[in-house]
Design an enzyme around this catalytic site. Structure first.
Site, PDB file in Angstrom:
ATOM      1  N   TYR A  16     -45.707  82.483  24.100  1.00  0.00           N
ATOM      2  CA  TYR A  16     -44.316  82.923  24.305  1.00  0.00           C
ATOM      3  C   TYR A  16     -43.328  82.359  23.295  1.00  0.00           C
ATOM      4  CZ  TYR A  16     -46.622  84.165  28.549  1.00  0.00           C
ATOM      5  OH  TYR A  16     -47.518  84.697  29.418  1.00  0.00           O
ATOM      6  N   ASP A  18     -42.932  82.850  19.949  1.00  0.00           N
ATOM      7  CA  ASP A  18     -42.312  83.767  18.983  1.00  0.00           C
ATOM      8  C   ASP A  18     -41.187  84.555  19.654  1.00  0.00           C
ATOM      9  OD1 ASP A  18     -44.420  83.317  16.924  1.00  0.00           O
ATOM     10  OD2 ASP A  18     -45.675  84.265  18.441  1.00  0.00           O
ATOM     11  N   GLN A 258     -35.785  81.624  31.037  1.00  0.00           N
ATOM     12  CA  GLN A 258     -35.523  80.472  30.148  1.00  0.00           C
ATOM     13  C   GLN A 258     -34.447  79.534  30.688  1.00  0.00           C
ATOM     14  OE1 GLN A 258     -34.826  82.383  26.344  1.00  0.00           O
ATOM     15  NE2 GLN A 258     -36.794  81.663  25.552  1.00  0.00           N
ATOM     16  N   ARG A 274     -44.806  72.053  24.955  1.00  0.00           N
ATOM     17  CA  ARG A 274     -45.805  72.474  23.963  1.00  0.00           C
ATOM     18  C   ARG A 274     -45.145  73.371  22.913  1.00  0.00           C
ATOM     19  NH1 ARG A 274     -48.894  77.220  27.526  1.00  0.00           N
ATOM     20  NH2 ARG A 274     -47.823  78.955  26.483  1.00  0.00           N
ATOM     21  N   GLY A 275     -45.923  73.749  21.909  1.00  0.00           N
ATOM     22  CA  GLY A 275     -45.472  74.787  20.970  1.00  0.00           C
ATOM     23  C   GLY A 275     -44.226  74.400  20.211  1.00  0.00           C
ATOM     24  N   GLU A 276     -43.227  75.278  20.267  1.00  0.00           N
ATOM     25  CA  GLU A 276     -41.998  75.029  19.505  1.00  0.00           C
ATOM     26  C   GLU A 276     -40.759  75.053  20.399  1.00  0.00           C
ATOM     27  OE1 GLU A 276     -41.530  76.980  15.697  1.00  0.00           O
ATOM     28  OE2 GLU A 276     -39.388  77.258  16.033  1.00  0.00           O
ATOM     29  N   SER A 278     -40.181  75.188  23.762  1.00  0.00           N
ATOM     30  CA  SER A 278     -40.045  74.270  24.909  1.00  0.00           C
ATOM     31  C   SER A 278     -39.870  72.836  24.422  1.00  0.00           C
ATOM     32  CB  SER A 278     -41.238  74.390  25.867  1.00  0.00           C
ATOM     33  OG  SER A 278     -42.445  74.117  25.210  1.00  0.00           O
TER      34      SER A 278
HETATM   35  O1  TRH Z   1     -45.766  79.627  24.398  1.00  0.00           O
HETATM   36  P1  TRH Z   1     -45.911  78.650  23.305  1.00  0.00           P
HETATM   37  O2  TRH Z   1     -47.178  77.944  23.241  1.00  0.00           O
HETATM   38  O3  TRH Z   1     -45.626  79.364  21.945  1.00  0.00           O
HETATM   39  C1  TRH Z   1     -46.325  79.051  20.749  1.00  0.00           C
HETATM   40  C2  TRH Z   1     -45.477  78.184  19.852  1.00  0.00           C
HETATM   41  O4  TRH Z   1     -44.184  78.670  19.657  1.00  0.00           O
HETATM   42  C3  TRH Z   1     -46.142  78.023  18.522  1.00  0.00           C
HETATM   43  O5  TRH Z   1     -45.327  77.276  17.659  1.00  0.00           O
HETATM   44  C4  TRH Z   1     -46.431  79.367  17.935  1.00  0.00           C
HETATM   45  O6  TRH Z   1     -47.041  79.222  16.728  1.00  0.00           O
HETATM   46  C5  TRH Z   1     -47.305  80.126  18.889  1.00  0.00           C
HETATM   47  O7  TRH Z   1     -46.646  80.268  20.143  1.00  0.00           O
HETATM   48  C6  TRH Z   1     -47.680  81.473  18.347  1.00  0.00           C
HETATM   49  O8  TRH Z   1     -44.767  77.514  23.452  1.00  0.00           O
HETATM   50  P2  TRH Z   1     -43.185  77.555  23.267  1.00  0.00           P
HETATM   51  O9  TRH Z   1     -42.826  77.702  21.837  1.00  0.00           O
HETATM   52  O10 TRH Z   1     -42.675  76.403  23.961  1.00  0.00           O
HETATM   53  O11 TRH Z   1     -42.709  78.856  24.037  1.00  0.00           O
HETATM   54  C7  TRH Z   1     -42.656  78.956  25.416  1.00  0.00           C
HETATM   55  C8  TRH Z   1     -41.440  79.768  25.827  1.00  0.00           C
HETATM   56  O12 TRH Z   1     -41.526  80.074  27.203  1.00  0.00           O
HETATM   57  C9  TRH Z   1     -40.138  79.018  25.620  1.00  0.00           C
HETATM   58  O13 TRH Z   1     -39.127  79.913  25.179  1.00  0.00           O
HETATM   59  C10 TRH Z   1     -39.788  78.528  27.018  1.00  0.00           C
HETATM   60  C11 TRH Z   1     -40.316  79.673  27.838  1.00  0.00           C
HETATM   61  N1  TRH Z   1     -40.595  79.406  29.246  1.00  0.00           N
HETATM   62  C12 TRH Z   1     -39.883  80.084  30.208  1.00  0.00           C
HETATM   63  O14 TRH Z   1     -38.988  80.874  29.871  1.00  0.00           O
HETATM   64  N2  TRH Z   1     -40.183  79.882  31.514  1.00  0.00           N
HETATM   65  C13 TRH Z   1     -41.139  79.004  31.927  1.00  0.00           C
HETATM   66  O15 TRH Z   1     -41.355  78.868  33.148  1.00  0.00           O
HETATM   67  C14 TRH Z   1     -41.847  78.290  30.922  1.00  0.00           C
HETATM   68  C15 TRH Z   1     -42.898  77.293  31.340  1.00  0.00           C
HETATM   69  C16 TRH Z   1     -41.568  78.515  29.603  1.00  0.00           C
END
Ligand code: TRH
Length: 387
Positions: A16, A18, A258, A274-276, A278
């Site tokens: 999620y 991107d 979010q 994790r990721g970016e 969050s």
């Molecule tokens: O989902 P991710 O693992 O996304 C990853 C990273 O961005 C990584 O850098 C990238 O290369 C890859 O995808 C392709 O982790 P991230 O970045 O934290 O994104 C999660 C999103 O989900 C963030 O915007 C927060 C959102 N979120 C919610 O909206 N509700 C929720 O309950 C949770 C747990 C997260």
């Protein structure tokens, strides 16, 4: 009046992050800066996880002031916007690029890059890359943690809303209640756990099970859930499940919008992210956090992790810096031995907890310090300079 327009292109690679970043940026440009924003997404199902009112069957829909468009394989003929943002080096549709080149006043074209704390980012931020055949120049725009980078996405009122929430026990109680989680008890530790599969999961859960204080783990539904379910002897888990072992209680939460996820980060004592995106949100939450970086096959993610730890830990006492780094490295390497259940002082979790006060103070300063470097403002300044 909306007299400037922006197209954001998002190719959902995985998870999620991107779409999470693009959706956040799109809303900010539209609602805080008055641009007419179109967000082109190739995977509306992923978008719907973040915005449940979205209709995956629609080619075009208005969502919170942003025109969300399905990005189909056969791209329609549209007039390009004044500002074109390709997120994370996704490739723009060839016909769209031709239309950009045909505009008398060429759009400003940016590639919004992934976030990294590595040194080279400052040197590459805003670098131009002329197109080999079309009269267009693309610029690299790097988010980052230092003044010579593009900064981080931060909504105008976020820190004020965070402070109001964190200083209001009633608001926090209502939040927990809305998730079906009981009120905070004296001496209890609340931890959110958003991560990928991790060989060290069992060791971490054991550490919590055997800890001196009650630990409530808030687990958003997703990639960590199967492992946690197995720890409790279940083949699988689902939203609403509550499991207890020793001093550990887990509540499985739904994936929330979010804004509500921000509140979870604000309300917890410690956050695993994790990721970016969050990870950035955990920094704005001003609470201690543990970052699981997105793993890459060649292992370069560990260099990126180290670069961030170097920045984040500088100025901490040696003991706290080592405690943070030991836990983060153990979690990222999936190193159970480091996270094992023993409360022996060599173990990363209890050592980290013993430095919590100092790490908490750092988390607050860190958020304050970063808040002066706002990505959307920087991006718009650059757009106006180049246009
Ligand atoms: O989902 P991710 O693992 O996304 C990853 C990273 O961005 C990584 O850098 C990238 O290369 C890859 O995808 C392709 O982790 P991230 O970045 O934290 O994104 C999660 C999103 O989900 C963030 O915007 C927060 C959102 N979120 C919610 O909206 N509700 C929720 O309950 C949770 C747990 C997260």
């Amino acid at each position: 009046m909306r007299n400037e327009s922006c197209d954001i292109f998002c190719n959902v690679v995985d998870n999620y992050g991107d779409i999470g970043v693009c959706w956040r940026l799109a809303r900010q440009l539209a609602n805080e800066h008055g641009l007419a924003v179109r967000l082109w997404v190739d995977d509306l199902a992923s978008f719907r996880r973040l915005y449940p009112e979205a209709d995956v069957a629609l080619e075009r829909q208005l969502c919170r002031g942003v025109e969300v468009r399905h990005w189909p394989a056969a791209f329609p003929a549209v007039e390009p916007a004044d500002l074109v943002i390709e997120a994370f080096a996704c490739k723009l549709p060839p016909g769209y690029m031709t239309a950009m080149a045909a505009r008398e006043r060429k759009p400003v074209w940016l590639n919004l890059e992934y976030l990294s704390a590595e040194d080279w980012v400052e040197g590459c931020h805003k670098l131009p890359s002329p197109h080999p055949s079309l009269p267009l120049t693309k610029y690299f725009f790097f988010p980052g943690f230092t003044e010579r980078t593009g900064g981080l996405l931060l909504e105008r009122d976020l820190l004020a809303r965070r402070d109001a929430f964190q200083s209001n026990d009633g608001a926090q109680q209502r939040y927990w209640h809305s998730l079906g989680v009981p009120e905070l008890q004296a001496g209890e530790l609340r931890v959110s756990l958003f991560g990928y599969e991790n060989p060290a999961m069992e060791a971490l859960l054991q550490a919590w099970e055997l800890s001196d204080q009650p630990v409530t783990c808030l687990l958003p539904e997703g990639r960590s859930l199967p492992q946690v379910a197995v720890f409790f002897g279940h083949p699988a888990g689902k939203t609403g499940d509550i499991w207890q072992r020793g001093n550990l209680r887990v509540h499985v939460l739904p994936f929330v919008e979010q804004e509500r996820y921000d509140e979870l980060l604000w309300a917890c004592d410690i956050n695993f992210v994790r990721g970016e995106d969050s990870c950035v949100r955990a920094q704005w939450a001003a609470k201690p956090f543990i970052w699981q970086i997105y793993p890459q096959h060649d292992g370069v993610h560990l260099e990126k992790l180290q670069a961030f730890m170097n920045l984040y830990c500088s100025g901490l006492s040696q003991q706290a810096s080592q405690a943070v780094q030991a836990l983060w490295l153990g979690w990222n390497r999936g190193d159970s031995a480091r996270l094992a259940a023993s409360t022996d002082s060599g173990q990363a979790w209890p050592v980290f907890l013993s430095c919590r006060e100092e790490v908490q103070a750092r988390a607050r300063d860190w958020a304050q310090r970063l808040a002066g470097n706002n990505l959307a403002l920087n991006l718009l300044d650059f757009f106006h300079q180049v246009a």
